[in-house]
Design a protein around this motif. Structure first.
Motif, short mmCIF file in Angstrom:
data_model
loop_
_atom_site.label_atom_id
_atom_site.label_comp_id
_atom_site.label_asym_id
_atom_site.label_seq_id
_atom_site.Cartn_x
_atom_site.Cartn_y
_atom_site.Cartn_z
N PHE A 156 0.82 -1.20 0.00
CA PHE A 156 0.00 0.00 0.00
C PHE A 156 0.86 1.26 0.00
CE2 PHE A 156 -2.52 3.35 2.09
CZ PHE A 156 -3.62 3.37 1.23
N PHE A 157 1.84 1.31 0.89
CA PHE A 157 2.71 2.48 1.01
C PHE A 157 3.93 2.35 0.11
CE2 PHE A 157 0.93 3.01 5.51
CZ PHE A 157 0.05 4.01 5.12
N LYS A 158 3.74 1.89 -1.12
CA LYS A 158 4.87 1.72 -2.03
C LYS A 158 5.67 3.01 -2.12
CE LYS A 158 2.84 -1.78 -5.11
NZ LYS A 158 1.45 -1.94 -4.63
N GLN A 159 6.99 2.90 -1.91
CA GLN A 159 7.84 4.08 -1.90
C GLN A 159 8.66 4.17 -3.19
OE1 GLN A 159 8.01 6.47 0.91
NE2 GLN A 159 6.06 5.36 0.98
N GLU A 171 4.87 12.49 -5.72
CA GLU A 171 4.49 11.87 -4.46
C GLU A 171 3.06 12.30 -4.16
OE1 GLU A 171 6.88 10.95 -0.53
OE2 GLU A 171 6.16 13.02 -0.50
N ASP A 172 2.21 11.36 -3.80
CA ASP A 172 0.86 11.68 -3.39
C ASP A 172 0.71 11.39 -1.90
OD1 ASP A 172 0.84 8.93 -3.27
OD2 ASP A 172 -0.59 8.65 -4.89
N ARG A 173 -0.49 11.57 -1.40
CA ARG A 173 -0.70 11.39 0.04
C ARG A 173 -0.38 9.97 0.48
NH1 ARG A 173 -6.45 11.97 3.39
NH2 ARG A 173 -5.65 11.07 5.32
N GLN A 174 -0.71 8.99 -0.34
CA GLN A 174 -0.48 7.59 0.01
C GLN A 174 1.01 7.33 0.24
OE1 GLN A 174 -2.94 4.90 -2.25
NE2 GLN A 174 -1.39 3.28 -2.20
N ALA A 175 1.85 7.78 -0.69
CA ALA A 175 3.29 7.60 -0.54
C ALA A 175 3.83 8.44 0.62
CB ALA A 175 4.00 7.97 -1.84
N ALA A 176 3.30 9.68 0.77
CA ALA A 176 3.78 10.55 1.84
C ALA A 176 3.45 9.99 3.22
CB ALA A 176 3.16 11.95 1.68
N ASP A 177 2.25 9.43 3.37
CA ASP A 177 1.89 8.82 4.66
C ASP A 177 2.81 7.65 4.98
OD1 ASP A 177 -0.15 10.64 4.98
OD2 ASP A 177 -1.76 9.27 4.41
N ALA A 312 -15.82 6.35 6.01
CA ALA A 312 -14.56 6.92 5.49
C ALA A 312 -14.85 7.79 4.29
CB ALA A 312 -13.58 5.80 5.14
N PRO A 313 -15.38 9.00 4.50
CA PRO A 313 -15.76 9.85 3.36
C PRO A 313 -14.60 10.21 2.44
CG PRO A 313 -15.83 11.07 5.44
CD PRO A 313 -15.67 9.62 5.78
N ASP A 314 -13.39 10.33 3.00
CA ASP A 314 -12.26 10.69 2.14
C ASP A 314 -11.92 9.58 1.16
OD1 ASP A 314 -11.45 9.15 4.39
OD2 ASP A 314 -9.36 9.72 4.06
N LEU A 315 -12.10 8.32 1.57
CA LEU A 315 -11.84 7.21 0.65
C LEU A 315 -12.88 7.16 -0.46
CD1 LEU A 315 -10.75 4.33 3.07
CD2 LEU A 315 -9.31 5.75 1.62
N VAL A 316 -14.13 7.50 -0.12
CA VAL A 316 -15.18 7.55 -1.15
C VAL A 316 -14.85 8.65 -2.16
CG1 VAL A 316 -17.62 7.96 -1.60
CG2 VAL A 316 -16.93 6.62 0.40
#
Length: 527
Positions: A156-159, A171-177, A312-316
């Motif tokens: 999930f957090f592929k760097q 870089e998007d939020r997923q990678a940044a997190d 999880a509204p942000d995921l929607v």
């Protein structure tokens, strides 16, 4: 090919390798799979029958991308980094393959009591493992995290590799997190080992192998967070080079900015396929279609959508963004369709889609075909240790039996994330926090108030994520069944080249047990 605006630039860190005499310029830090795919090479090895095979799972599980590297056979392209002057060849299966002596394995030097005999060993560097390691170390425990990939982060957090980050601002939020979570674990003093766990004699005796050899770790407590791998669909042609799992293509893109082909078809079930389709469009690839097993969302799914929005509204909103990207690019989503066959044509792949288990709907040509029909928990280590499991007939996989602190039935073993039963990255991270706190407490550490509060918050987040996942998979409930192959030549077991016809013949011979079938056909006995 490389993604849009991701070509290797003059002055950038480069590595030159040779593939059967052809020079290939690679980006420093990337894998052979990424470098060869960027160079347009799709077939990496041949089977005993002469069939070509290429990258498939992209995460070291399937063993399909084996290459011969500097005279050494059985090197996984998806797990092997490029090195200067590396000489690479396609691997030929026996009896044609040249025989090489096995490399000498030297014991890994002991790196001190922290790494040799830790309080807590965490296996897996994804969302659950990183969270567990970080909170346990912050509670004062000596923690070692073992992950097979050179850069932690999981699926999930592929760097992105460091050379890519320096050259391209992507870089998007997923990678940044993920980057923040990795930094938290390192900052807490977690010892991260790039190694593979190949066996465990007990929870307190775990055997690992890294680049410099093998060693045994003796932790007081063990946390297993090994994640999941994608479920493939055995159909005619699914072993052709250029056919790979959706997650493999996402790893190529997110970690190395490489796309699997100019024209890409994606088929399967679940939101990951829509995410990868949108990411490939943004990277410059032409997505020629997405075949989704579930029906088009409508009145029947309003309840599921409302529960998802509440949990999880942000995921929607993220999912709606993927669909908007596909709509702008005029990518058609074929709801209620399943991949039924793939054929090799002149310089391309021709994929057939079906609207039911028997009838064909349409045929689409592509350079690469991605498939992703859900996930399977990577629970091998938990089963090896004797942890109790229950079978989930709806999802067709085993679920690890745990208490509300992620403690398994085996004393000293905790388990977090998708290896226990599929729940998504956010649920895995919440479970990791709970498992890390409980494991640290089991070593006699007192939990600081701030971590205790984080554990309370994680428990609430876990409940929300489980509600979201339940509604999500109601939304993606298949409209048509996955077809069983009707061609006896369809490969069922990729490693051992066992076909449906061979399997059927063994069953018709009167074998009554799985063991007898395996001995007769070698089904499931490959690498």
């Amino acid at each position: 090919m490389r993604a849009r605006d991701s070509e290797i630039r003059p002055g950038e860190a480069q590595v030159t390798i040779t593939f059967e005499g052809r020079e290939i310029v690679a980006r420093e830090g990337e894998t052979l799979a990424a470098a060869l795919t960027a160079g347009g090479i799709k077939d990496f090895r041949s089977t005993a029958s002469g069939e070509r095979r290429g990258l498939f799972c992209g995460m070291g599980v399937c063993q399909e991308c084996l290459l011969e590297v500097d005279g050494q056979a059985n090197r996984r392209a998806c797990m092997t980094k490029v090195a200067p002057a590396m000489a690479v060849r396609r691997q030929l299966s026996a009896p044609q393959a040249r025989v090489h002596a096995a490399p000498t394995l030297e014991a890994v030097p002991d790196q001190g009591p922290v790494c040799g005999a830790p309080d807590i060993l965490v296996v897996g560097g994804g969302a659950g493992g990183l969270a567990a390691a970080a909170v346990a170390a912050e509670a004062g425990a000596k923690v070692v995290l073992v992950d097979e990939r050179p850069v932690p982060g999981g699926q999930f957090f592929k760097q992105p590799i460091s050379a890519l980050s320096a050259a391209i601002s992507f870089e998007d939020r997923q990678a940044a997190d993920g980057r923040k979570l990795i930094a938290r674990a390192r900052g807490a003093g977690v010892c991260i080992l790039d190694a593979m766990v190949w066996a465990a004699s007990s929870p307190h005796e775990v055997h690992v192998q890294g680049a410099s050899g093998s060693r045994t770790l003796r932790p007081r407590q063990l946390i297993v967070a090994t994640g999941a791998y994608e479920r493939g669909l055995p159909v005619p042609g699914w072993t052709l080079p250029g056919v790979m799992m959706t997650g493999a293509a996402q790893t190529l893109l997110r970690s190395y900015r490489v796309v699997p082909g100019q024209r890409v078809l994606i088929a399967g079930n679940g939101p990951l396929n829509l995410q990868v389709a949108a990411e490939l469009v943004n990277a410059g690839a032409q997505v020629v279609g997405v075949a989704e097993l579930a029906p088009r969302p409508g009145l029947r799914t309003l309840g599921a959508l409302s529960r998802m929005m509440w949990s999880a509204p942000d995921l929607v909103r993220q999912g709606q963004g993927y669909l908007r990207t596909l709509k702008r690019a005029k990518v058609r989503v074929h709801y209620g369709h399943v991949l039924s066959a793939i054929r090799q044509t002149d310089g391309a792949l021709s994929a057939s889609l079906a609207t039911d288990a028997g009838g064909h709907g349409r045929t689409i040509e592509a350079d690469a075909v991605l498939m992703g029909y859900g996930f399977m928990p990577s629970n091998e280590l938990l089963r090896l240790l004797g942890c109790a499991h229950d079978y989930d007939p709806d999802r067709r996989h085993l679920v690890t039996r745990r208490d509300d602190e992620c403690r398994t039935s085996v004393d000293g073993v905790f388990a977090a994330g998708d290896c226990c039963g599929l729940g998504g990255a956010r649920a895995a991270q919440a479970e990791g926090i709970l498992a890390g706190i409980a494991a640290a407490r089991a070593t006699g550490r007192s939990i600081p108030p701030a971590l205790a509060d984080e554990g309370i918050a994680a428990r609430g987040d876990l409940l929300r994520q489980r509600r979201f996942q339940g509604a999500l998979w109601q939304l993606f409930s298949p409209a048509v069944p996955s077809p069983l192959p009707d061609d006896g030549n369809t490969v069922i077991c990729r490693c051992e080249d066992v076909t449906l016809g061979g399997l059927t013949a063994s069953l018709q011979s009167g074998f009554q047990s799985l063991g007898e079938v395996k001995r007769c056909t070698r089904l499931g006995m490959g690498r």
